[in-house]
Design a protein around this motif. Structure first.
Motif, PDB file in Angstrom:
ATOM      1  N   SER A   2     -23.038  18.939-132.541  1.00  0.00           N
ATOM      2  CA  SER A   2     -24.486  19.261-132.206  1.00  0.00           C
ATOM      3  C   SER A   2     -25.736  18.219-132.867  1.00  0.00           C
ATOM      4  O   SER A   2     -24.936  17.284-133.592  1.00  0.00           O
ATOM      5  CB  SER A   2     -24.986  20.422-133.158  1.00  0.00           C
ATOM      6  OG  SER A   2     -24.666  20.163-134.820  1.00  0.00           O
ATOM      7  N   GLY A   3     -26.806  17.976-132.588  1.00  0.00           N
ATOM      8  CA  GLY A   3     -27.430  16.787-132.906  1.00  0.00           C
ATOM      9  C   GLY A   3     -27.402  15.752-132.065  1.00  0.00           C
ATOM     10  O   GLY A   3     -26.590  15.331-131.242  1.00  0.00           O
ATOM     11  N   HIS A  44     -26.075  10.479-142.378  1.00  0.00           N
ATOM     12  CA  HIS A  44     -25.299  11.639-142.665  1.00  0.00           C
ATOM     13  C   HIS A  44     -26.230  12.737-143.393  1.00  0.00           C
ATOM     14  O   HIS A  44     -25.763  13.973-143.157  1.00  0.00           O
ATOM     15  CB  HIS A  44     -23.993  11.464-143.539  1.00  0.00           C
ATOM     16  CG  HIS A  44     -23.050  10.775-142.703  1.00  0.00           C
ATOM     17  ND1 HIS A  44     -22.259  11.323-141.774  1.00  0.00           N
ATOM     18  CD2 HIS A  44     -22.406   9.512-142.805  1.00  0.00           C
ATOM     19  CE1 HIS A  44     -21.273  10.495-141.361  1.00  0.00           C
ATOM     20  NE2 HIS A  44     -21.562   9.619-141.791  1.00  0.00           N
ATOM     21  N   ALA A  45     -27.341  12.161-144.079  1.00  0.00           N
ATOM     22  CA  ALA A  45     -28.181  13.326-144.696  1.00  0.00           C
ATOM     23  C   ALA A  45     -29.165  13.935-143.820  1.00  0.00           C
ATOM     24  O   ALA A  45     -29.788  14.796-144.241  1.00  0.00           O
ATOM     25  CB  ALA A  45     -28.774  12.642-145.840  1.00  0.00           C
ATOM     26  N   CYS A  46     -29.335  13.195-142.544  1.00  0.00           N
ATOM     27  CA  CYS A  46     -30.206  13.797-141.544  1.00  0.00           C
ATOM     28  C   CYS A  46     -29.610  14.888-140.782  1.00  0.00           C
ATOM     29  O   CYS A  46     -28.547  14.982-140.163  1.00  0.00           O
ATOM     30  CB  CYS A  46     -30.659  12.804-140.762  1.00  0.00           C
ATOM     31  SG  CYS A  46     -32.127  13.114-139.477  1.00  0.00           S
ATOM     32  N   ALA A  47     -30.373  15.883-140.949  1.00  0.00           N
ATOM     33  CA  ALA A  47     -29.960  17.189-140.306  1.00  0.00           C
ATOM     34  C   ALA A  47     -30.024  17.307-138.707  1.00  0.00           C
ATOM     35  O   ALA A  47     -29.146  17.952-138.032  1.00  0.00           O
ATOM     36  CB  ALA A  47     -30.989  18.596-140.446  1.00  0.00           C
ATOM     37  N   ASP A  48     -30.489  16.156-138.074  1.00  0.00           N
ATOM     38  CA  ASP A  48     -30.876  15.896-136.646  1.00  0.00           C
ATOM     39  C   ASP A  48     -29.564  15.119-136.139  1.00  0.00           C
ATOM     40  O   ASP A  48     -29.381  15.087-134.878  1.00  0.00           O
ATOM     41  CB  ASP A  48     -32.112  15.473-136.223  1.00  0.00           C
ATOM     42  CG  ASP A  48     -33.072  16.457-136.512  1.00  0.00           C
ATOM     43  OD1 ASP A  48     -33.127  17.744-136.378  1.00  0.00           O
ATOM     44  OD2 ASP A  48     -34.426  15.948-136.642  1.00  0.00           O
ATOM     45  N   GLY A  50     -25.888  14.714-135.613  1.00  0.00           N
ATOM     46  CA  GLY A  50     -24.411  15.362-135.752  1.00  0.00           C
ATOM     47  C   GLY A  50     -23.133  14.434-135.750  1.00  0.00           C
ATOM     48  O   GLY A  50     -22.234  14.792-136.663  1.00  0.00           O
TER      49      GLY A  50
END
Length: 82
Positions: A2-3, A44-48, A50
């Protein structure tokens, strides 16, 4: 999956961040790896995001940056990233 998939090119540390040589001196390679590690941590800390993929021809950088969810793909040695 995802992302977004983030692809991060990482130069060989022998030639990375040469413009910083006057200030970094013989620690320039370590500085280049620190920039790469910080970039990967932010991705890696970015929710968008994947997946995070590093492309490099530097075996030492590949070893250092692999893991923690980062996939490392070998570039053709010394052919450049462009």
């Amino acid at each position: 999956m995802s992302g977004w998939t983030a692809v991060v090119p990482v130069k060989h540390t022998d030639v990375a961040k040469t413009r910083l040589s006057p200030w970094a001196g013989d620690r320039r390679a370590a500085l280049a790896l620190a920039f790469a590690r910080d970039t990967l941590a932010a991705l890696h800390a970015c929710a968008d995001v994947g997946d995070v993929v590093v492309v490099t021809d530097d075996d030492a950088a590949a070893h250092t940056l692999r893991g923690g969810g980062t996939v490392v793909v070998a570039d053709e040695p010394r052919s450049g990233l462009n």
